[in-house]
Motif scaffolding. Structure first.
Motif, PDB file in Angstrom:
ATOM      1  N   PHE A  72       5.101  13.388  -0.516  1.00 12.84           N
ATOM      2  CA  PHE A  72       4.790  12.934   0.839  1.00 12.84           C
ATOM      3  C   PHE A  72       5.479  13.835   1.857  1.00 12.84           C
ATOM      4  O   PHE A  72       6.397  14.592   1.517  1.00 12.84           O
ATOM      5  N   GLU A 113      -8.059  -0.372  -0.236  1.00 12.68           N
ATOM      6  CA  GLU A 113      -7.825   1.029   0.110  1.00 12.68           C
ATOM      7  C   GLU A 113      -8.068   1.912  -1.114  1.00 12.68           C
ATOM      8  O   GLU A 113      -7.625   1.599  -2.216  1.00 12.68           O
ATOM      9  N   MET A 141       3.154   5.735   3.332  1.00  7.72           N
ATOM     10  CA  MET A 141       2.837   6.331   4.635  1.00  7.72           C
ATOM     11  C   MET A 141       2.613   5.280   5.719  1.00  7.72           C
ATOM     12  O   MET A 141       2.665   5.588   6.909  1.00  7.72           O
ATOM     13  N   ASN A 142       2.397   4.026   5.313  1.00  8.25           N
ATOM     14  CA  ASN A 142       2.280   2.964   6.317  1.00  8.25           C
ATOM     15  C   ASN A 142       3.542   2.858   7.166  1.00  8.25           C
ATOM     16  O   ASN A 142       3.486   2.382   8.301  1.00  8.25           O
ATOM     17  N   GLY A 174       0.802  -1.215   0.000  1.00  9.13           N
ATOM     18  CA  GLY A 174       0.000   0.000   0.000  1.00  9.13           C
ATOM     19  C   GLY A 174       0.834   1.263   0.000  1.00  9.13           C
ATOM     20  O   GLY A 174       1.941   1.308  -0.528  1.00  9.13           O
ATOM     21  N   SER A 175       0.311   2.298   0.636  1.00 13.95           N
ATOM     22  CA  SER A 175       0.962   3.606   0.653  1.00 13.95           C
ATOM     23  C   SER A 175       2.266   3.578   1.440  1.00 13.95           C
ATOM     24  O   SER A 175       2.348   2.926   2.484  1.00 13.95           O
ATOM     25  N   ARG A 211     -10.393   8.475  -3.185  1.00 14.38           N
ATOM     26  CA  ARG A 211     -10.059   8.722  -1.774  1.00 14.38           C
ATOM     27  C   ARG A 211     -11.272   8.682  -0.858  1.00 14.38           C
ATOM     28  O   ARG A 211     -11.132   8.602   0.355  1.00 14.38           O
ATOM     29  N   LEU A 214      -7.823   5.590  -8.320  1.00 15.78           N
ATOM     30  CA  LEU A 214      -7.988   5.779  -6.881  1.00 15.78           C
ATOM     31  C   LEU A 214      -9.194   6.662  -6.585  1.00 15.78           C
ATOM     32  O   LEU A 214      -9.451   7.644  -7.282  1.00 15.78           O
ATOM     33  N   SER A 243       9.373  -0.020   3.831  1.00 13.35           N
ATOM     34  CA  SER A 243       8.145   0.453   4.472  1.00 13.35           C
ATOM     35  C   SER A 243       7.450  -0.653   5.256  1.00 13.35           C
ATOM     36  O   SER A 243       6.721  -0.372   6.214  1.00 13.35           O
ATOM     37  N   PHE A 248       9.719   8.096  -4.309  1.00 13.80           N
ATOM     38  CA  PHE A 248       8.344   8.607  -4.357  1.00 13.80           C
ATOM     39  C   PHE A 248       8.405  10.117  -4.240  1.00 13.80           C
ATOM     40  O   PHE A 248       9.467  10.700  -3.980  1.00 13.80           O
ATOM     41  N   HIS A 278      -3.668  -2.870  -8.011  1.00 10.65           N
ATOM     42  CA  HIS A 278      -2.890  -1.629  -7.908  1.00 10.65           C
ATOM     43  C   HIS A 278      -3.129  -0.787  -9.160  1.00 10.65           C
ATOM     44  O   HIS A 278      -2.484  -0.988 -10.188  1.00 10.65           O
ATOM     45  N   LEU A 314      -3.358   3.147  -9.725  1.00 12.28           N
ATOM     46  CA  LEU A 314      -3.288   4.497  -9.173  1.00 12.28           C
ATOM     47  C   LEU A 314      -4.147   5.487  -9.950  1.00 12.28           C
ATOM     48  O   LEU A 314      -4.533   6.530  -9.415  1.00 12.28           O
TER      49      LEU A 314
END
Length: 260
Positions: free
Chosen positions: A72, A248, A18-19, A15-16, A175, A173, A116, A69, A168, A170
């Motif tokens: 972020f 997600e 950010m995990n 996933g992201s 949100r 997506l 990550s 990436f 996957h 993108l």
């Protein structure tokens, strides 16, 4: 686990990026993996984020943390995962994949597909990690076959991990999406999960037979292919488990698979 000496093979729906910073049900499961299984001697990682023409392994003694990436928060760019490399494992991978030529790469490090999840699973970053690239020009069956050749590593103290996403896309997506997301994404994810639960590994390898749902869920193959390395490394008598799933933003599947 079917053999107490055999390391598991794990596919993480990563996933992201950010995990790496967040605390959620996915990252909590990744943390649990690190406590559930015996500590590996080393880790071989196949990440969606290192695709090549031909095959290579990271052979540096101190692989860099790659922030591959954009857009972020700075805190994510500040993350470092200073796990050591393992040139001997890189050489062993090349030996197992022979006569396929395998490049000993000194430039690539650990990309976010790898760090990550490992920053949660093994936060001390004290287990050597080697990455294996994905030859993006080869068909799915080729990658499954490489996983079969790598199976022996699991009996040598090496944990094999793959990181990507079964679904996957993108470009699609949403949100605001909740639950299962887009119909095509849910159908494809459910079909792959059913193949896995039934032990139909060739059904997973032949995922493109799922037609339009596959085209939308896997518009490019790099996030799906790491799963095939994990399935290929499944030994006779191993158990396949799906400890984690979820969709997600409508178009990213977090399904994870453990072979042990």
């Amino acid at each position: 686990m079917s053999d107490s000496a055999r390391m598991p093979a794990i596919f993480f729906g990563h996933g992201s990026p950010m995990n790496a910073l967040e605390d959620n049900r996915y990252t909590q499961a990744w943390e649990a993996f690190g406590k559930q299984f015996p500590r590996p001697k080393a880790i071989l990682a196949v990440s969606a984020h290192w695709t090549t023409r031909g095959t290579a392994v990271t052979a540096a003694t101190a692989p860099v943390t790659i922030h591959d990436f954009g857009g972020f928060p700075q805190a994510l760019f500040d993350v470092r995962y200073p796990a050591p490399g393992d040139p001997a494992l890189a050489a062993r991978v090349a030996e197992l994949l022979a006569p396929l030529p395998v490049g000993m790469d000194q430039q690539w490090g650990l990309d976010h597909g790898t760090w990550s999840v490992l920053v949660k699973t093994y936060p001390q970053a004290d287990i050597p990690v080697v990455q294996l690239s994905i030859d993006i020009e080869k068909p799915p069956a080729y990658h499954f076959a490489l996983g079969q050749k790598l199976q022996a590593l699991r009996d040598e103290g090496v944990m094999i991990i793959g990181t990507g996403n079964v679904v996957h896309n993108l470009r699609r997506l949403d949100r605001d999406a909740s639950g299962q997301g887009w119909g095509w994404a849910a159908r494809f994810n459910n079909a792959i999960r059913k193949y896995l639960q039934e032990g139909d590994l060739q059904g997973v390898v032949n995922y493109q037979s799922l037609g339009q749902d596959a085209l939308l869920s896997v518009p490019t193959p790099e996030h799906f292919l790491p799963l095939l390395y994990i399935l290929g490394s499944k030994a006779e008598g191993d158990v396949l488990d799906i400890p984690l799933d979820g969709m997600e933003m409508g178009a990213i599947s977090m399904l994870s698979v453990v072979v042990s």
